[in-house]
Design a protein around this motif. Structure first.
Motif, PDB file in Angstrom:
ATOM      1  N   UNK A  27      -1.004 -27.024   4.978  1.00  0.00           N
ATOM      2  CA  UNK A  27      -2.206 -26.932   4.148  1.00  0.00           C
ATOM      3  C   UNK A  27      -2.806 -25.523   4.113  1.00  0.00           C
ATOM      4  N   UNK A  28      -2.649 -24.767   5.181  1.00  0.00           N
ATOM      5  CA  UNK A  28      -3.185 -23.396   5.208  1.00  0.00           C
ATOM      6  C   UNK A  28      -2.567 -22.517   4.125  1.00  0.00           C
ATOM      7  N   UNK A  29      -1.380 -22.868   3.663  1.00  0.00           N
ATOM      8  CA  UNK A  29      -0.714 -22.054   2.648  1.00  0.00           C
ATOM      9  C   UNK A  29      -1.464 -22.080   1.315  1.00  0.00           C
ATOM     10  N   UNK A  30      -2.345 -23.054   1.141  1.00  0.00           N
ATOM     11  CA  UNK A  30      -3.149 -23.135  -0.084  1.00  0.00           C
ATOM     12  C   UNK A  30      -4.440 -22.328   0.024  1.00  0.00           C
ATOM     13  N   UNK A  31      -4.746 -21.858   1.217  1.00  0.00           N
ATOM     14  CA  UNK A  31      -5.984 -21.107   1.448  1.00  0.00           C
ATOM     15  C   UNK A  31      -5.742 -19.633   1.117  1.00  0.00           C
ATOM     16  N   UNK A  32      -6.415 -19.090   0.085  1.00  0.00           N
ATOM     17  CA  UNK A  32      -6.199 -17.684  -0.318  1.00  0.00           C
ATOM     18  C   UNK A  32      -6.487 -16.696   0.816  1.00  0.00           C
ATOM     19  N   UNK A  33      -7.501 -16.968   1.644  1.00  0.00           N
ATOM     20  CA  UNK A  33      -7.808 -16.057   2.750  1.00  0.00           C
ATOM     21  C   UNK A  33      -6.676 -16.026   3.774  1.00  0.00           C
ATOM     22  N   UNK A  34      -6.130 -17.165   4.063  1.00  0.00           N
ATOM     23  CA  UNK A  34      -5.002 -17.240   5.001  1.00  0.00           C
ATOM     24  C   UNK A  34      -3.809 -16.470   4.442  1.00  0.00           C
ATOM     25  N   UNK A  35      -3.517 -16.669   3.161  1.00  0.00           N
ATOM     26  CA  UNK A  35      -2.362 -16.022   2.555  1.00  0.00           C
ATOM     27  C   UNK A  35      -2.559 -14.503   2.447  1.00  0.00           C
ATOM     28  N   UNK A  36      -3.775 -14.063   2.163  1.00  0.00           N
ATOM     29  CA  UNK A  36      -4.028 -12.600   2.143  1.00  0.00           C
ATOM     30  C   UNK A  36      -3.745 -12.001   3.518  1.00  0.00           C
ATOM     31  N   UNK A  37      -4.154 -12.698   4.541  1.00  0.00           N
ATOM     32  CA  UNK A  37      -3.910 -12.225   5.906  1.00  0.00           C
ATOM     33  C   UNK A  37      -2.441 -12.235   6.289  1.00  0.00           C
ATOM     34  N   UNK A  38      -1.684 -13.122   5.669  1.00  0.00           N
ATOM     35  CA  UNK A  38      -0.261 -13.206   5.982  1.00  0.00           C
ATOM     36  C   UNK A  38       0.507 -11.999   5.484  1.00  0.00           C
ATOM     37  N   UNK A  39       0.005 -11.336   4.474  1.00  0.00           N
ATOM     38  CA  UNK A  39       0.711 -10.196   3.888  1.00  0.00           C
ATOM     39  C   UNK A  39       0.288  -8.859   4.475  1.00  0.00           C
ATOM     40  N   UNK A  40      -0.505  -8.882   5.497  1.00  0.00           N
ATOM     41  CA  UNK A  40      -0.944  -7.614   6.122  1.00  0.00           C
ATOM     42  C   UNK A  40      -0.028  -7.195   7.224  1.00  0.00           C
TER      43      UNK A  40
END
Length: 75
Positions: free
Chosen positions: A62-75
């Motif tokens: 479910x976290x994959x739908x969270x834009x904040x989580x995904x932005x953090x994943x690409x850092x």
């Protein structure tokens, strides 16, 4: 795909010939070994897909739908 541990010699098995013939036709194989190994590989792949879908249903991703989580994943 993980490497197979060890190949074994075929055991004397009583196979359903009609089922084997249908599997061979479906897979486009002519050798029993190729048919059986192909069918086993597809069976295992289907089981893995079912486990993945079950995890999705449980909300594991479910976290994959969270834009904040995904932005953090690409850092």
């Amino acid at each position: 795909m993980p490497e197979r541990e060890q190949r074994t010699r075929p055991l004397g098995m009583d196979l359903e010939e009609a089922l084997l013939a249908e599997a061979a036709e479906t897979k486009g194989t002519t050798a029993k070994r190729a048919t059986i190994n192909g069918a086993l590989a597809e069976f295992v792949a289907a089981a893995r897909r079912r486990r993945f879908v079950a995890l999705m249903d449980e909300g594991v991703f479910d976290d994959l739908r969270d834009p904040d989580v995904m932005r953090g994943a690409w850092r």
